[in-house]
Design an enzyme around this catalytic site. Structure first.
Site, PDB file in Angstrom:
ATOM      1  N   LYS A   1       0.828  -1.140  -0.126  1.00  0.00           N
ATOM      2  CA  LYS A   1       0.040   0.024  -0.202  1.00  0.00           C
ATOM      3  C   LYS A   1       0.745   1.167   0.031  1.00  0.00           C
ATOM      4  CE  LYS A   1      -3.399   2.168   2.772  1.00  0.00           C
ATOM      5  NZ  LYS A   1      -4.420   2.260   3.905  1.00  0.00           N
TER       6      LYS A   1
ATOM      7  N   GLU B   1      10.701  -4.866   4.524  1.00  0.00           N
ATOM      8  CA  GLU B   1      10.388  -6.136   3.932  1.00  0.00           C
ATOM      9  C   GLU B   1      10.216  -6.481   2.341  1.00  0.00           C
ATOM     10  OE1 GLU B   1       8.949  -4.923   6.784  1.00  0.00           O
ATOM     11  OE2 GLU B   1       9.048  -6.245   8.285  1.00  0.00           O
TER      12      GLU B   1
END
Ligand code: G6Q
Length: 541
Positions: free
Chosen positions: A219, A225
């Site tokens: 998003k 990560e």
């Protein structure tokens, strides 16, 4: 935040425990908490049928809960008192009910049928962009499923790897596993979430970069990560294809952050957008569900959205006493706040739902793991969200059910089962379902030990819900997820918390970035607490 500190327009200035409706439940708890389900059933022959409700293809049996008609009356009165009606309307209208982030929570708009006016005050035309993106997703999904999306060297793509974490991973993984029976078996799907290099290495093992498409789902497009895994994916691809132009054929992005996607090197023509009014854990039917759509096809994906929508409408329009999410949400409050239950076990008797408990952990605990009211007051007098956990049956029966049956803790359970299996095999399904009915029965009614063998005693009176559906279809999965989404919403309203923010996640993101430089051998050790410094020293060797 609401205009005036200490007040909000839904709950006035009260703490939950100050409400008379809450105190009435406390008094009622004192009267009935020792009553045994054995007696409640004996006194009322019709209880099993009467305490049930049905919607969107889901049948809920809530009769094996430690409640009477009066409990339900008091719980629904509490819901009214806390403004559940107004809060539901506010959510569907698109009001900025996610007050700490100043956003709407309009995931219900993602599954509203085309052309339906959502009357969303804050997001006037939410429906239009939603269907525009769905059409673009459909185009890509159809091309991939038909073998028409070619990689850089002209070979058809047949491996899809979704890179994302949290809300950008758990929904897609869960839906892929749940609906695998409907998936195109010629396409291979893998999911990379953990920054542990093992996840990436194992997910790409045996795949050919020439035939692999990465979906980078984020998003914000700034999650460490995901960006780290996406960089490794780029290297992995270019090591073989040796031309940066290959990225356009082997990477697509799902994000709200167009500029960051472009900066990463993904052509924004290959980006599928969504909006800030879609929370990560509520995003599986936005473009975050791209891998799901590619797997199960456009028709099944839209059936899944219809299932969500059917439950949305049920939640929005049905009186509390027949409203599945409201009933389940209030029962969660009942055990959490009055019986002091710390957890809820979710026990799906369907192997395809093996990732459903993991998905629910995020949905529930990231939403209701809050200690501050909507007014910004610390919550000191009552408990908020319980711990959700679980595993598919019957496997769990041979492991942790022991504690649920005979331990000293009260663990309310949700059993989930289906009348028909998607994989008929001899007597397997009857055996599976016999276990569902036997477990909830044993938990509720118990079994008296033979004399001198107290360890064989099952005291019973351990509550459960049973959710039954015809079979696991895309629509039923949608209805099931929406059931829990709205149950969580109901809990949030009673606890007067914001179920749509997640500052705990943000903290993790910031702290790791701060510490990262200190992990290099020659960097200066930070002036930190002695434990952190000792651990860093040990790690650096
Ligand atoms: C979900 C949370 C969180 C989020 C992940 C990934 O509600 O916000 O789990 O989904 O941290 O975030 P991005 O999609 O921005 O990478």
């Amino acid at each position: 935040m609401s205009a005036e500190k200490g007040k909000n327009k839904f709950q006035g200035i009260f703490m939950l425990t100050d409400r008379l409706s809450y105190q009435a439940l406390e008094a009622h708890y004192q009267q009935i908490h020792k009553r045994h389900l054995r007696d409640l059933f004996k006194e009322d022959a019709g209880r099993g049928e009467r305490m049930s409700a049905e919607a969107a293809g889901l049948y809920l049996d809530y009769s094996k809960n430690r409640i009477t008609g009066e409990t339900l009356r008091l719980l629904t009165a509490l819901a009214d008192d806390c403004g559940l009606r107004e809060r539901i309307d506010a959510m569907f209208r698109g009001d900025k009910i996610n007050v700490t982030e100043g956003r709407s929570a309009l995931h219900t708009a993602l599954r509203a049928p085309r052309g339906r006016c959502l009357a969303a005050a804050a997001v006037p035309d939410a429906g239009k962009p939603v269907h525009k993106v769905l059409s673009r997703m459909a185009k890509l999904a159809n091309q991939l499923r038909a073998g028409e999306w070619l990689g850089f060297t002209g070979k058809p793509i047949c491996n899809i790897v979704n890179i994302g974490i949290g809300g950008s991973d758990l929904g897609p993984v869960m839906a892929y596993e749940a609906l695998r029976r409907y998936s195109k078996r010629k396409l291979k799907f893998r999911f990379v979430s953990n920054v542990d290099g093992t996840d990436f290495k194992e997910a790409t093992r045996g795949l050919s970069p020439e035939k692999t498409l990465f979906i980078v789902a984020s998003k914000t497009f700034e999650t460490l990560e995901t960006l780290t895994n996406a960089e490794s994916a780029k290297e992995w691809t270019l090591k073989k294809l040796r031309n940066p132009a290959a990225v356009a054929r082997h990477f697509v992005a799902v994000s709200t952050a167009e500029k960051k996607v472009a900066a990463f090197g993904i052509d924004t023509k290959n980006m599928f957008g969504f909006w800030d009014w879609v929370g990560g854990r509520y995003s599986m039917d936005s473009a975050i569900g791209l891998s799901t759509m590619i797997a199960i096809g456009v028709k099944h994906f839209s059936e899944m959205l219809d299932g969500f929508h059917a439950m949305d409408e049920h939640f929005r329009t049905t009186p509390w006493e027949r409203n599945l999410p409201v009933l389940m949400g209030l029962l969660t409050v009942w055990y959490n706040n009055f019986f002091g239950a710390q957890t809820v076990a979710v026990l799906p008797y369907d192997q395809y739902l093996k990732r459903f408990p993991a998905y629910l952990q995020q949905l529930t605990m990231e939403s209701t793991g809050k200690g501050v009211t909507l007014d910004g007051e610390a919550i000191a007098t009552y408990q908020t969200g319980p711990i959700f956990w679980g595993e598919p049956g019957t496997n769990g029966q041979h492991s942790f059910y022991q504690l649920i049956h005979q331990g000293t803790k009260l663990v309310p359970c949700d059993f989930i089962g289906f009348r028909k299996t998607l994989n008929p095999l001899g007597r397997h399904h009857d055996l599976l379902m016999a276990n569902v009915f036997a477990q909830s029965k044993a938990l509720a009614f118990g079994q008296v030990a033979p004399a001198g063998e107290p360890y064989r005693n099952f005291e019973g009176n351990r509550p459960s819900n049973t959710i039954l559906a015809e079979k696991l279809t895309p629509a039923i999965l949608g209805a099931l997820v929406a059931l829990y989404e709205h149950s969580v919403f109901t809990q949030g309203v009673v606890w007067n918390i914001n179920p749509f923010d997640q500052y705990g996640v943000q903290l993790g993101k910031v702290l790791a970035e701060e510490l990262l430089p200190s992990l290099s051998k020659n960097a200066r050790l930070p002036k930190d607490d002695s434990s952190t410094v000792a651990l860093l020293r040990k790690y650096r060797g």
